[in-house]
Design a protein around this motif. Structure first.
Motif, short mmCIF file in Angstrom:
data_model
loop_
_atom_site.label_atom_id
_atom_site.label_comp_id
_atom_site.label_asym_id
_atom_site.label_seq_id
_atom_site.Cartn_x
_atom_site.Cartn_y
_atom_site.Cartn_z
N ASP A 96 -6.06 23.78 35.86
CA ASP A 96 -4.62 24.21 35.93
C ASP A 96 -4.52 25.59 35.36
OD1 ASP A 96 -4.32 24.22 33.09
OD2 ASP A 96 -3.70 22.00 33.32
N ASN A 98 -4.12 26.78 32.66
CA ASN A 98 -4.80 27.10 31.41
C ASN A 98 -6.05 26.22 31.16
OD1 ASN A 98 -2.56 28.82 30.21
ND2 ASN A 98 -1.36 26.96 30.03
N ARG A 99 -6.80 25.77 32.31
CA ARG A 99 -7.88 25.01 31.90
C ARG A 99 -8.78 25.19 33.15
NH1 ARG A 99 -8.80 22.84 27.91
NH2 ARG A 99 -10.23 20.71 27.92
N ARG A 101 -13.14 24.45 34.38
CA ARG A 101 -14.32 23.38 34.43
C ARG A 101 -15.49 24.06 34.88
NH1 ARG A 101 -12.90 18.26 36.81
NH2 ARG A 101 -11.93 17.95 34.27
N ASP A 115 -15.42 21.49 30.25
CA ASP A 115 -13.76 21.86 30.20
C ASP A 115 -13.43 22.58 29.04
OD1 ASP A 115 -14.31 20.11 32.53
OD2 ASP A 115 -12.46 18.99 31.89
N GLY A 117 -10.11 25.50 27.75
CA GLY A 117 -8.81 25.78 27.78
C GLY A 117 -8.88 27.39 27.86
N LYS A 119 -6.42 31.25 28.66
CA LYS A 119 -5.17 32.05 28.91
C LYS A 119 -5.71 33.18 29.89
CE LYS A 119 -1.80 31.51 25.81
NZ LYS A 119 -1.02 31.52 24.96
N ASP A 128 -11.17 29.48 25.45
CA ASP A 128 -10.72 28.99 24.08
C ASP A 128 -12.05 28.62 23.47
OD1 ASP A 128 -8.09 29.58 24.11
OD2 ASP A 128 -7.39 27.75 24.74
#
Length: 192
Positions: A96, A98-99, A101, A115, A117, A119, A128
């Motif tokens: 999505d 903000n995520r 893989r 995975d 996170g 921005k 992240d």
């Protein structure tokens, strides 16, 4: 007295690992939210180019350098060694906004998945997976180690990685030491 305490508090809670835009600016495609899917694809695990401080891409000829700075070095917390003679690839999937893989494959068989996170900022995806470790009381009797990673798309449709690292400290704000650097690598997209 309050200003001294504020200054010490500020030093303890901040770090200086910062990205160098100059390193990747010439080859970067600035992504927007609706363009994020363009990062999806399969890339070689080992880099083919390194960006110098002026942003010029340089071919990587050293097999050791390619192995050391494989794509998983920047996205995974696991410290794995990969044999350069095997056929490895990393598939990037956007879960999505903000995520993301990263799926590592050896001879088209999945061997690892991470995975993360993040921005989207300034046309790049900031992962992240930041690392911050304090040793002692920074700048009074200790320091910290900090690193972070961002990824993006290059003009030739490859994956760009920009990594910032800082390790610094001091004794009583006077005797300071440390190192900081930026790395920029390009990973070739595999056409399927």
């Amino acid at each position: 007295m309050k200003s001294i305490l504020f200054f010490l508090y500020f030093l303890v809670l901040t770090s200086c690992a910062s990205f160098s835009d100059r390193m990747i600016r010439q080859d970067k495609v600035s992504l927007k939210e609706n363009d994020l899917k363009e990062l999806e694809g399969t890339y070689e695990l080992f880099p083919d180019l390194e960006y110098d401080k002026k942003g010029q891409p340089q071919s990587i000829t050293s097999e050791d350098s390619k192995k050391t700075f494989n794509l998983n070095y920047f996205v995974s917390t696991k410290d794995k060694k990969y044999d350069y003679s095997d056929k490895y690839s990393v598939t990037v999937k956007i879960i999505d906004i903000n995520r993301i893989r990263f799926i590592t494959q050896k001879n088209n068989v999945k061997i690892d998945s991470v995975d993360l996170g993040g921005k989207l900022r300034s046309g790049l995806f900031y992962l992240d997976n930041k690392f911050l470790k304090r040793n002692g009381i920074p700048y009074l009797a200790g320091g910290y180690t900090h690193h972070k990673t961002r990824i993006g798309l290059s003009k030739n449709n490859g994956l760009m990685v920009n990594y910032a690292y800082d390790n610094s400290g001091a004794l009583l704000l006077i005797i300071g030491a440390g190192s900081s650097y930026n790395l920029g690598y390009h990973y070739k997209r595999i056409q399927e």
